[in-house]
Design a protein around this motif. Structure first.
Motif, PDB file in Angstrom:
ATOM      1  N   SER A 269     140.561 103.616  51.217  1.00 49.42           N
ATOM      2  CA  SER A 269     141.088 103.823  49.861  1.00 49.42           C
ATOM      3  C   SER A 269     140.113 103.360  48.779  1.00 49.42           C
ATOM      4  CB  SER A 269     142.412 103.086  49.693  1.00 49.42           C
ATOM      5  OG  SER A 269     142.222 101.669  49.668  1.00 49.42           O
ATOM      6  N   LEU A 270     139.104 102.600  49.172  1.00 51.80           N
ATOM      7  CA  LEU A 270     138.126 102.109  48.198  1.00 51.80           C
ATOM      8  C   LEU A 270     137.088 103.188  47.937  1.00 51.80           C
ATOM      9  CD1 LEU A 270     137.432  98.456  49.463  1.00 51.80           C
ATOM     10  CD2 LEU A 270     138.790  99.142  47.482  1.00 51.80           C
ATOM     11  N   MET A 271     137.121 103.773  46.761  1.00 47.78           N
ATOM     12  CA  MET A 271     136.135 104.784  46.397  1.00 47.78           C
ATOM     13  C   MET A 271     134.931 104.166  45.699  1.00 47.78           C
ATOM     14  SD  MET A 271     137.116 107.704  47.552  1.00 47.78           S
ATOM     15  CE  MET A 271     137.667 106.808  49.007  1.00 47.78           C
ATOM     16  N   ALA A 272     135.019 102.886  45.414  1.00 45.07           N
ATOM     17  CA  ALA A 272     133.925 102.156  44.766  1.00 45.07           C
ATOM     18  C   ALA A 272     134.047 100.696  45.191  1.00 45.07           C
ATOM     19  CB  ALA A 272     134.006 102.281  43.246  1.00 45.07           C
ATOM     20  N   PRO A 273     132.993  99.912  45.056  1.00 41.76           N
ATOM     21  CA  PRO A 273     133.080  98.494  45.405  1.00 41.76           C
ATOM     22  C   PRO A 273     134.155  97.774  44.593  1.00 41.76           C
ATOM     23  CG  PRO A 273     130.786  99.143  45.180  1.00 41.76           C
ATOM     24  CD  PRO A 273     131.605 100.296  44.685  1.00 41.76           C
ATOM     25  N   TYR A 274     134.754  96.789  45.219  1.00 39.08           N
ATOM     26  CA  TYR A 274     135.765  95.970  44.562  1.00 39.08           C
ATOM     27  C   TYR A 274     135.180  94.585  44.310  1.00 39.08           C
ATOM     28  CZ  TYR A 274     139.579  92.615  44.204  1.00 39.08           C
ATOM     29  OH  TYR A 274     140.382  91.587  43.804  1.00 39.08           O
TER      30      TYR A 274
ATOM     31  N   ILE B 133     132.457  96.197  49.758  1.00 35.13           N
ATOM     32  CA  ILE B 133     131.652  97.408  49.608  1.00 35.13           C
ATOM     33  C   ILE B 133     131.921  98.327  50.793  1.00 35.13           C
ATOM     34  CG2 ILE B 133     129.332  98.318  49.294  1.00 35.13           C
ATOM     35  CD1 ILE B 133     128.466  95.542  48.380  1.00 35.13           C
ATOM     36  N   PRO B 134     132.639  99.438  50.573  1.00 37.13           N
ATOM     37  CA  PRO B 134     132.896 100.362  51.677  1.00 37.13           C
ATOM     38  C   PRO B 134     131.622 101.094  52.079  1.00 37.13           C
ATOM     39  CG  PRO B 134     133.671 101.304  49.611  1.00 37.13           C
ATOM     40  CD  PRO B 134     133.212  99.903  49.302  1.00 37.13           C
ATOM     41  N   LEU B 135     131.508 101.384  53.364  1.00 39.15           N
ATOM     42  CA  LEU B 135     130.349 102.103  53.888  1.00 39.15           C
ATOM     43  C   LEU B 135     130.814 103.467  54.386  1.00 39.15           C
ATOM     44  CD1 LEU B 135     128.713  99.197  55.933  1.00 39.15           C
ATOM     45  CD2 LEU B 135     128.254  99.868  53.566  1.00 39.15           C
ATOM     46  N   ARG B 136     130.224 104.511  53.885  1.00 38.87           N
ATOM     47  CA  ARG B 136     130.558 105.863  54.314  1.00 38.87           C
ATOM     48  C   ARG B 136     129.337 106.754  54.177  1.00 38.87           C
ATOM     49  NH1 ARG B 136     134.317 104.974  50.196  1.00 38.87           N
ATOM     50  NH2 ARG B 136     136.017 105.482  51.614  1.00 38.87           N
ATOM     51  N   VAL B 137     129.339 107.842  54.894  1.00 39.69           N
ATOM     52  CA  VAL B 137     128.231 108.782  54.858  1.00 39.69           C
ATOM     53  C   VAL B 137     128.484 109.795  53.746  1.00 39.69           C
ATOM     54  CG1 VAL B 137     126.910 110.505  56.126  1.00 39.69           C
ATOM     55  CG2 VAL B 137     127.798 108.490  57.316  1.00 39.69           C
ATOM     56  N   GLY B 138     127.628 109.769  52.726  1.00 42.46           N
ATOM     57  CA  GLY B 138     127.781 110.712  51.616  1.00 42.46           C
ATOM     58  C   GLY B 138     129.122 110.551  50.926  1.00 42.46           C
ATOM     59  N   VAL B 139     129.820 111.680  50.757  1.00 43.51           N
ATOM     60  CA  VAL B 139     131.119 111.666  50.073  1.00 43.51           C
ATOM     61  C   VAL B 139     132.267 111.764  51.069  1.00 43.51           C
ATOM     62  CG1 VAL B 139     130.200 112.630  47.944  1.00 43.51           C
ATOM     63  CG2 VAL B 139     130.971 114.174  49.748  1.00 43.51           C
ATOM     64  N   ALA B 140     131.996 111.458  52.340  1.00 43.38           N
ATOM     65  CA  ALA B 140     133.048 111.518  53.357  1.00 43.38           C
ATOM     66  C   ALA B 140     134.204 110.597  52.988  1.00 43.38           C
ATOM     67  CB  ALA B 140     132.475 111.119  54.713  1.00 43.38           C
ATOM     68  N   PRO B 141     135.440 111.052  53.127  1.00 40.57           N
ATOM     69  CA  PRO B 141     136.587 110.206  52.757  1.00 40.57           C
ATOM     70  C   PRO B 141     136.777 109.030  53.710  1.00 40.57           C
ATOM     71  CG  PRO B 141     137.344 112.242  53.762  1.00 40.57           C
ATOM     72  CD  PRO B 141     135.862 112.391  53.575  1.00 40.57           C
ATOM     73  N   GLN B 142     136.356 109.194  54.954  1.00 45.58           N
ATOM     74  CA  GLN B 142     136.550 108.147  55.936  1.00 45.58           C
ATOM     75  C   GLN B 142     135.360 107.197  55.946  1.00 45.58           C
ATOM     76  OE1 GLN B 142     139.467 107.898  57.654  1.00 45.58           O
ATOM     77  NE2 GLN B 142     140.111 109.651  56.426  1.00 45.58           N
TER      78      GLN B 142
ATOM     79  N   LEU C 195     131.213  96.042  54.022  1.00 46.64           N
ATOM     80  CA  LEU C 195     130.312  94.928  53.742  1.00 46.64           C
ATOM     81  C   LEU C 195     131.037  93.986  52.791  1.00 46.64           C
ATOM     82  CD1 LEU C 195     127.393  93.912  54.218  1.00 46.64           C
ATOM     83  CD2 LEU C 195     126.709  95.232  52.210  1.00 46.64           C
ATOM     84  N   VAL C 196     131.109  92.725  53.154  1.00 45.10           N
ATOM     85  CA  VAL C 196     131.850  91.738  52.366  1.00 45.10           C
ATOM     86  C   VAL C 196     130.888  90.663  51.886  1.00 45.10           C
ATOM     87  CG1 VAL C 196     133.778  90.110  52.335  1.00 45.10           C
ATOM     88  CG2 VAL C 196     133.895  92.153  53.773  1.00 45.10           C
ATOM     89  N   LEU C 197     130.861  90.443  50.581  1.00 44.20           N
ATOM     90  CA  LEU C 197     130.061  89.384  49.985  1.00 44.20           C
ATOM     91  C   LEU C 197     131.010  88.337  49.419  1.00 44.20           C
ATOM     92  CD1 LEU C 197     127.531  91.589  47.938  1.00 44.20           C
ATOM     93  CD2 LEU C 197     127.527  91.073  50.387  1.00 44.20           C
TER      94      LEU C 197
ATOM     95  N   THR D 186     129.839  97.260  38.840  1.00 43.86           N
ATOM     96  CA  THR D 186     129.702  97.537  40.271  1.00 43.86           C
ATOM     97  C   THR D 186     128.613  98.559  40.567  1.00 43.86           C
ATOM     98  OG1 THR D 186     131.443  99.243  40.127  1.00 43.86           O
ATOM     99  CG2 THR D 186     132.130  96.996  40.703  1.00 43.86           C
ATOM    100  N   GLY D 187     127.840  98.955  39.560  1.00 39.89           N
ATOM    101  CA  GLY D 187     126.793  99.951  39.782  1.00 39.89           C
ATOM    102  C   GLY D 187     125.766  99.482  40.806  1.00 39.89           C
ATOM    103  N   PHE D 188     125.300  98.243  40.666  1.00 37.67           N
ATOM    104  CA  PHE D 188     124.307  97.710  41.598  1.00 37.67           C
ATOM    105  C   PHE D 188     124.903  97.577  42.992  1.00 37.67           C
ATOM    106  CE2 PHE D 188     122.170  94.035  43.600  1.00 37.67           C
ATOM    107  CZ  PHE D 188     120.883  94.542  43.655  1.00 37.67           C
ATOM    108  N   LEU D 189     126.149  97.119  43.085  1.00 35.26           N
ATOM    109  CA  LEU D 189     126.799  96.990  44.384  1.00 35.26           C
ATOM    110  C   LEU D 189     126.979  98.355  45.045  1.00 35.26           C
ATOM    111  CD1 LEU D 189     129.539  94.328  43.546  1.00 35.26           C
ATOM    112  CD2 LEU D 189     127.377  93.962  44.748  1.00 35.26           C
ATOM    113  N   ALA D 190     127.233  99.376  44.242  1.00 36.11           N
ATOM    114  CA  ALA D 190     127.357 100.730  44.783  1.00 36.11           C
ATOM    115  C   ALA D 190     126.039 101.186  45.398  1.00 36.11           C
ATOM    116  CB  ALA D 190     127.809 101.692  43.694  1.00 36.11           C
TER     117      ALA D 190
END
Length: 220
Positions: A142-147, A170-179, A184-186, A200-204
């Protein structure tokens, strides 16, 4: 004649003080820093000095920001370079988290990946290949961007080795794949390190680069 009329007259007649140079030299006005009155010329010089100090402070701030951005760019370069030259994909997860923590001074970093083939036993037992519950995977999807925000009891906080007060997810996905295929947790004990107001631009970008590198572990 009121004060506005006087000001307007002086603006429309700038030669006034040329015709009355003695008046200009003898005028005394309150000092902006308190104390006794100063001449109009001294007041103007003081105003110029104040503006110069403000300009100097702004310039130093810009220089400082430029230097900080330069350091971040250099750290990003060396972090990414290390990932690119690593030939063994199975070593990437540990290398990524360790170098990310050291390059950007992050107190605690954790990584989980799912759907990885041939993960080594030690990674499954205590590291990045540990099983991840379905509800956590759904949350990551459900995370489309870093939280960024305070640690409000997230289950993934248990992945970190220390108690943290603020986190970046920070969710990890290939390209624009929904899954997503990982997270990655900081974490930091400083509640302001990953405050909700943080951009969150840099985190993205960190997430995109991490995803591109770690995608080598996914089945083809």
């Amino acid at each position: 004649m009121n004060a506005h009329d006087v000001a307007q007259y002086l603006q429309e007649n700038p030669e006034f003080f040329e015709r009355h140079a003695d008046l200009f030299a003898s005028l005394r006005v309150p000092s902006p820093h308190g104390g006794s009155a100063v001449s109009l010329a001294e007041r103007q010089v003081g105003g110029l000095r104040d503006r110069l100090r403000a300009s100097d402070a702004r310039l130093m701030e810009l220089v400082r920001n430029a230097r900080e951005n330069e350091i971040i760019s250099e750290n990003m370069f060396f972090w990414l370079r290390g990932l690119l030259i690593e030939r063994d994909p199975l070593r990437l997860p540990d290398m990524l988290t360790k170098t990310l923590a050291s390059s950007f001074t992050v107190p605690d970093v954790a990584l989980r990946l799912w759907g990885v083939d041939n993960a080594p036993a030690e990674a499954v037992e205590s590291g990045w290949a540990q099983p991840v519950p379905d509800d956590v995977r759904s949350f990551v999807n459900s995370l489309m961007a870093p939280y960024c925000g305070l640690n409000s009891g997230f289950a993934v906080a248990g992945w970190l080795s220390e108690h943290v007060r603020s986190m970046a997810l920070i969710p990890l996905r290939v390209g624009v794949a929904p899954q997503a295929f990982g997270l990655l947790v900081l974490g930091s004990p400083d509640p302001e390190r990953f405050a909700p107001s943080l951009g969150t631009g840099f985190l993205a970008r960190i997430g995109e680069l991490s995803s591109a590198s770690l995608s080598r572990l996914l089945p083809r």
